[in-house]
Design an enzyme around this catalytic site. Structure first.
Site, PDB file in Angstrom:
ATOM      1  N   HIS A 163      19.793  35.668 -16.974  1.00  0.00           N
ATOM      2  CA  HIS A 163      19.508  34.242 -17.190  1.00  0.00           C
ATOM      3  C   HIS A 163      20.437  33.641 -18.260  1.00  0.00           C
ATOM      4  CE1 HIS A 163      16.976  30.648 -17.781  1.00  0.00           C
ATOM      5  NE2 HIS A 163      17.098  30.873 -19.071  1.00  0.00           N
ATOM      6  N   ASP A 184      21.304  31.999 -23.835  1.00  0.00           N
ATOM      7  CA  ASP A 184      20.188  31.086 -23.590  1.00  0.00           C
ATOM      8  C   ASP A 184      20.024  30.141 -24.787  1.00  0.00           C
ATOM      9  OD1 ASP A 184      18.197  30.170 -21.932  1.00  0.00           O
ATOM     10  OD2 ASP A 184      16.712  31.656 -22.535  1.00  0.00           O
ATOM     11  N   HIS A 231      20.659  24.246 -18.240  1.00  0.00           N
ATOM     12  CA  HIS A 231      19.671  24.977 -17.431  1.00  0.00           C
ATOM     13  C   HIS A 231      19.686  24.535 -15.967  1.00  0.00           C
ATOM     14  CE1 HIS A 231      18.049  26.967 -20.995  1.00  0.00           C
ATOM     15  NE2 HIS A 231      17.388  27.759 -20.166  1.00  0.00           N
TER      16      HIS A 231
HETATM   17 ZN   LIG Z   1      16.460  29.586 -20.710  1.00  0.00          ZN
END
Ligand SMILES: [Zn+2]
Length: 365
Positions: free
Chosen positions: A271, A171, A254
């Site tokens: 994620h 991330d 994203h």
């Molecule tokens: Zn993120």
């Protein structure tokens, strides 16, 4: 349009800090609703509770029901009203933290966020993701302010599954590149304005920290050790990436992550794992120089982030599937339009297929 930086009111990180939570909390309220999971309470509830003894803040512990949904938020605000709570503390993973933020927002109280994992950039942000009771995405709740305090107990976090912290690195890997794209576009960030020098400096530091400390941290975590490298990665994943994404902006990585949510077979991936692959695809879209691309893909391979579609869960790659991902990534309200050039589903589809090919090449398969 102004330049805006959002950040939590206070960020505290260190080994054993959760046991001092009571001392910190008394600065924000007299009676705290402490939202935690049943298993979390078993692991750390005792030491957290003990830390409130002889402070000016009492506690009402409540177990989280498992979903950040409206009925759960309403249940908790009712508990707060009945008990007279003037502070919310969330201890745990993303959904607990988002629920705590939302409950505090509706009761107009301060909120203290205590993540027990470092798997995403969400804890520091002024945002809650609301789901239905069945776990389907419902809406983003944009909050008027960031958490009053974010407390990271590195001793607790370093005992969480290594894959979660590695996912947090995925991330965080996107942060600098997305902020750089938004800056080139002169686009707007999630903070509702243009980026600041400060946010860009933090985004860049986030990337440098990953490159310098990421592999060391992963190896240390696998050995069950909380080292300076682990501490730095926890900060990069949470604070640097958190401010970096919110105030630096989101772009390709994203949006491409969001595109992958249309493929059922990728649902077991975290994620940050999907964002890492989205980052590589964004860099392909930008036609990043070969040696830099090799560095990024090499980093992902070294820490164990997916670099091929197969590693993302796509067993059989077809043009139709990847085109469906690309079309979803290009949705009108998504952040792919923050890229500084025109992006079409065809271009995104090509970038994903090429990213997969580069991943295979560098893995030697
Ligand atoms: Zn993120």
């Amino acid at each position: 349009m102004a330049n805006i930086l959002n950040s939590p009111g206070r960020y505290v990180q260190g080994a054993g800090e959760l046991s001092k939570l009571g001392k910190y909390a008394e600065g924000y309220g007299k009676k705290a609703l402490v939202l935690i999971s049943r298993s979390g309470y078993k692991r750390i509830g005792g030491s957290v509770g003990a830390g409130f003894v002889k402070t000016g803040c009492s506690t009402v512990f409540d177990y989280f029901n498992g979903e950040c949904c409206k009925s759960e938020i309403n249940r908790l605000t009712a508990v707060m009203e009945k008990e007279g709570c003037d502070l919310v503390i969330g201890i745990g993973g993303g959904k607990i933290l988002d629920t705590a933020k939302a409950a505090a927002y509706y009761r107009h109280t301060p909120v203290v966020i205590c993540p027990t994992i470092a798997s995403t950039d969400a804890p520091c942000s002024a945002l809650s993701v609301i789901y239905t009771e069945n776990g389907v995405f419902e809406e983003y709740l944009f909050l008027p302010s960031n958490p009053d305090m974010v407390l990271m107990d590195t001793e607790v976090i370093s005992k969480s599954p290594v894959r979660l912290t590695v996912s947090g690195m995925g991330d965080a890997l996107a942060t600098y590149f997305e902020a750089r794209a938004v800056l080139a576009k002169d686009g707007l960030t999630c903070a509702g304005g243009h980026g600041t020098l400060a946010a860009h400096a933090l985004a860049e530091l986030c990337f440098d920290t990953l490159m310098e400390e990421g592999v060391k941290a992963k190896l240390a975590l696998e050995a069950g050790a909380c080292t300076p490298a682990v501490e730095k990665i926890i900060e990069a994943n949470t604070l640097l990436s958190g401010i970096g994404f919110e105030s630096g902006g989101l772009a390709g990585a994203h949006a491409i992550h969001n595109g992958f949510t249309v493929l059922e077979e990728c649902h077991s991936m975290y994620h940050g794992e999907k964002v890492a692959f989205g980052t590589i695809a964004q860099l392909v879209l930008e036609n990043m120089p070969a040696d830099e691309l090799e560095d990024i893909i090499g980093f992902c391979i070294d820490v164990g982030l997916p670099v091929t579609l197969k590693e993302l869960g796509v067993e059989e790659v077809t043009k139709e599937k990847i085109m469906a991902v690309a079309v979803a990534a290009c949705a009108e309200n998504d952040t792919l339009h923050n890229m500084p050039f025109e992006v079409t589903p065809e271009k995104v589809c090509a970038a994903i297929l090429a990213a997969d090919a580069y991943g295979k090449y560098f893995k030697g398969i």
